[in-house]
Design a protein around this motif. Structure first.
Motif, PDB file in Angstrom:
ATOM      1  N   GLY A 189       0.852  -1.190   0.000  1.00 45.91           N
ATOM      2  CA  GLY A 189       0.000   0.000   0.000  1.00 45.91           C
ATOM      3  C   GLY A 189       0.876   1.224   0.000  1.00 45.91           C
ATOM      4  O   GLY A 189       1.869   1.281  -0.718  1.00 45.91           O
ATOM      5  N   THR A 190       0.551   2.189   0.830  1.00 51.37           N
ATOM      6  CA  THR A 190       1.363   3.391   0.943  1.00 51.37           C
ATOM      7  C   THR A 190       2.292   3.255   2.140  1.00 51.37           C
ATOM      8  O   THR A 190       1.926   2.710   3.179  1.00 51.37           O
ATOM      9  CB  THR A 190       0.483   4.637   1.125  1.00 51.37           C
ATOM     10  OG1 THR A 190      -0.344   4.480   2.290  1.00 51.37           O
ATOM     11  CG2 THR A 190      -0.393   4.860  -0.103  1.00 51.37           C
ATOM     12  N   ALA A 191       3.507   3.757   1.986  1.00 50.70           N
ATOM     13  CA  ALA A 191       4.502   3.638   3.049  1.00 50.70           C
ATOM     14  C   ALA A 191       5.243   4.950   3.219  1.00 50.70           C
ATOM     15  O   ALA A 191       5.531   5.651   2.236  1.00 50.70           O
ATOM     16  CB  ALA A 191       5.492   2.516   2.740  1.00 50.70           C
ATOM     17  N   ALA A 240      13.497   2.003   1.599  1.00 50.74           N
ATOM     18  CA  ALA A 240      12.532   2.592   0.669  1.00 50.74           C
ATOM     19  C   ALA A 240      12.606   1.917  -0.697  1.00 50.74           C
ATOM     20  O   ALA A 240      11.568   1.616  -1.315  1.00 50.74           O
ATOM     21  CB  ALA A 240      12.797   4.095   0.530  1.00 50.74           C
ATOM     22  N   VAL A 241      13.804   1.653  -1.173  1.00 58.06           N
ATOM     23  CA  VAL A 241      13.977   1.001  -2.479  1.00 58.06           C
ATOM     24  C   VAL A 241      13.433  -0.421  -2.433  1.00 58.06           C
ATOM     25  O   VAL A 241      12.756  -0.882  -3.362  1.00 58.06           O
ATOM     26  CB  VAL A 241      15.466   1.021  -2.882  1.00 58.06           C
ATOM     27  CG1 VAL A 241      15.710   0.130  -4.106  1.00 58.06           C
ATOM     28  CG2 VAL A 241      15.921   2.454  -3.167  1.00 58.06           C
ATOM     29  N   TRP A 250       5.069  -1.179  -3.108  1.00 60.47           N
ATOM     30  CA  TRP A 250       4.621  -0.116  -2.209  1.00 60.47           C
ATOM     31  C   TRP A 250       4.787   1.251  -2.868  1.00 60.47           C
ATOM     32  O   TRP A 250       5.733   1.473  -3.626  1.00 60.47           O
ATOM     33  CB  TRP A 250       5.427  -0.141  -0.912  1.00 60.47           C
ATOM     34  CG  TRP A 250       5.130  -1.311  -0.025  1.00 60.47           C
ATOM     35  CD1 TRP A 250       5.663  -2.565  -0.127  1.00 60.47           C
ATOM     36  CD2 TRP A 250       4.240  -1.344   1.090  1.00 60.47           C
ATOM     37  NE1 TRP A 250       5.153  -3.381   0.863  1.00 60.47           N
ATOM     38  CE2 TRP A 250       4.282  -2.659   1.626  1.00 60.47           C
ATOM     39  CE3 TRP A 250       3.416  -0.400   1.696  1.00 60.47           C
ATOM     40  CZ2 TRP A 250       3.532  -3.047   2.725  1.00 60.47           C
ATOM     41  CZ3 TRP A 250       2.670  -0.773   2.802  1.00 60.47           C
ATOM     42  CH2 TRP A 250       2.725  -2.081   3.305  1.00 60.47           C
ATOM     43  N   GLN A 251       3.857   2.157  -2.569  1.00 58.94           N
ATOM     44  CA  GLN A 251       3.995   3.558  -2.967  1.00 58.94           C
ATOM     45  C   GLN A 251       4.702   4.269  -1.818  1.00 58.94           C
ATOM     46  O   GLN A 251       4.097   4.530  -0.776  1.00 58.94           O
ATOM     47  CB  GLN A 251       2.633   4.186  -3.229  1.00 58.94           C
ATOM     48  CG  GLN A 251       1.833   3.505  -4.330  1.00 58.94           C
ATOM     49  CD  GLN A 251       0.441   4.100  -4.442  1.00 58.94           C
ATOM     50  OE1 GLN A 251       0.248   5.309  -4.371  1.00 58.94           O
ATOM     51  NE2 GLN A 251      -0.550   3.232  -4.596  1.00 58.94           N
ATOM     52  N   VAL A 252       5.977   4.572  -2.011  1.00 58.15           N
ATOM     53  CA  VAL A 252       6.829   4.965  -0.900  1.00 58.15           C
ATOM     54  C   VAL A 252       7.139   6.465  -0.932  1.00 58.15           C
ATOM     55  O   VAL A 252       7.541   7.017  -1.966  1.00 58.15           O
ATOM     56  CB  VAL A 252       8.158   4.184  -0.921  1.00 58.15           C
ATOM     57  CG1 VAL A 252       9.012   4.552   0.300  1.00 58.15           C
ATOM     58  CG2 VAL A 252       7.895   2.681  -0.951  1.00 58.15           C
ATOM     59  N   ASP A 260      -0.247   3.296   5.128  1.00 60.06           N
ATOM     60  CA  ASP A 260      -0.494   1.927   5.569  1.00 60.06           C
ATOM     61  C   ASP A 260       0.679   1.357   6.365  1.00 60.06           C
ATOM     62  O   ASP A 260       0.490   0.468   7.197  1.00 60.06           O
ATOM     63  CB  ASP A 260      -0.773   1.021   4.363  1.00 60.06           C
ATOM     64  CG  ASP A 260      -1.983   1.483   3.573  1.00 60.06           C
ATOM     65  OD1 ASP A 260      -3.042   1.703   4.201  1.00 60.06           O
ATOM     66  OD2 ASP A 260      -1.876   1.649   2.346  1.00 60.06           O
ATOM     67  N   LEU A 261       1.866   1.854   6.085  1.00 60.82           N
ATOM     68  CA  LEU A 261       3.067   1.436   6.815  1.00 60.82           C
ATOM     69  C   LEU A 261       3.913   2.668   7.082  1.00 60.82           C
ATOM     70  O   LEU A 261       4.219   3.427   6.158  1.00 60.82           O
ATOM     71  CB  LEU A 261       3.870   0.418   5.994  1.00 60.82           C
ATOM     72  CG  LEU A 261       5.242   0.028   6.553  1.00 60.82           C
ATOM     73  CD1 LEU A 261       5.093  -0.703   7.889  1.00 60.82           C
ATOM     74  CD2 LEU A 261       6.012  -0.837   5.550  1.00 60.82           C
ATOM     75  N   VAL A 262       4.259   2.861   8.338  1.00 59.76           N
ATOM     76  CA  VAL A 262       5.184   3.929   8.722  1.00 59.76           C
ATOM     77  C   VAL A 262       6.367   3.264   9.399  1.00 59.76           C
ATOM     78  O   VAL A 262       6.204   2.574  10.410  1.00 59.76           O
ATOM     79  CB  VAL A 262       4.528   4.951   9.667  1.00 59.76           C
ATOM     80  CG1 VAL A 262       5.554   5.975  10.154  1.00 59.76           C
ATOM     81  CG2 VAL A 262       3.366   5.650   8.961  1.00 59.76           C
TER      82      VAL A 262
END
Length: 218
Positions: A44-46, A57-58, A65-67, A109-111
Motif C-alpha cells: 500500500g502506501t509507506a 525505501a527502495v 509499495w507507494q513509498v 499503511d506502513l510507517v
C-alpha cells in the motif's frame, strides 16, 4: 525531490555526518526487520522516516509499495535517489523533518522509522506526527539501537538525550494500538560507521480501526 523550509543549521550538520562517514557505512541493504514485518503485509502506501541511503525505501518500492521517504540530509537523499534509479523503482524523496511534513489526511499503511532522530521537544511535535502518520489499520514499525554508547554518540555530535528513544515511543501508544515489543534483538550485520550497534529494540504497532476497538471492548 521535494524540499521544504527547515533549520539550515540542523540539516547541514546531518549532511556533514553523512559526508564524513559515507565510505565507512555498512553495505546498503534493507533492514531485516523491515523485510520480516513488511513481507506479510499487502502493498500500500509507506512512509520511511529518516530513510538515510534509501535501502528500505527502495526494497519496499520494488515490492509494489507507494513509498514516500523522508530525511533531513541532502547528501543521503542524493545517494538514495541514485539507488532507486539503479533499481528502476520510484520513490518520492522529501528533505524535511517529520514534524514539519504535511501528512496526508488518510495517513500511510506502513510507517517505518529505523534509528530515527526525532527531536524531543516540550510540545511533543515529533511524537504526535509519528502517530498521526499511520492510517487506521496501518502498521507502525520503529527500531532503535539497543546498545547506544552515549559518550561515543556524543563524540560524533549526536546526543541521544535530545531525541525520542524506544521507551518514549512505547509510552505514546495507548489502547488504540495493538503493540508488540522486542528488546535486544541481535542484528546479523552490525549497524553504524564502526559496526558498534549489534542489537535492536523493536516496536511493531497496528492502529486499530474504530470498529476493531468497539468489538474488542465488547
Amino acid at each position: 525531490m521535494t524540499e521544504t523550509p527547515h533549520s539550515a543549521q540542523d540539516f547541514d550538520e546531518w549532511d556533514e555526518r553523512y559526508t564524513a562517514f559515507l565510505d565507512r557505512l555498512p553495505a546498503r541493504r534493507p533492514n531485516p526487520v523491515v523485510i520480516d514485518e513488511a513481507a506479510g503485509l499487502p502493498a500500500g502506501t509507506a512512509l520511511d522516516i529518516g530513510c538515510g541511503l534509501g535501502a528500505d525505501a527502495v526494497w519496499l518500492a520494488g515490492r509494489g509499495w507507494q513509498v514516500t521517504a523522508l530525511d533531513v540530509s541532502q547528501v543521503a537523499l542524493e545517494q538514495a535517489a541514485a539507488a532507486a534509479a539503479a533499481a528502476g523503482v520510484h520513490v518520492q524523496w522529501l528533505r524535511n523533518r517529520l514534524e514539519d511534513m504535511e501528512i496526508p489526511a488518510e495517513g500511510f499503511d506502513l510507517v517505518t522509522a529505523h534509528y530515527p532522530a526525532l527531536l524531543r521537544t516540550p510540545d511533543g511535535a515529533a511524537g504526535t506526527a509519528l502517530l498521526s502518520a499511520v492510517a487506521p489499520g496501518g502498521t507502525l514499525l520503529v527500531v532503535h539501537h539497543a546498545d547506544i554508547d552515549v559518550e561515543l554518540a556524543k563524540s560524533h555530535g549526536f546526543d541521544p538525550a535530545m531525541y525520542l528513544l524506544h521507551d518514549d515511543v512505547r509510552a505514546l501508544l495507548d489502547d488504540r494500538w495493538e503493540v508488540r515489543v522486542e528488546r535486544g534483538r541481535r542484528r546479523d550485520v552490525p549497524a553504524g560507521a564502526d559496526g558498534q550497534h549489534t542489537h535492536d529494540d523493536i516496536i511493531v504497532a497496528r492502529l486499530l480501526s474504530p470498529e476493531g476497538r468497539m468489538s474488542d471492548r465488547g
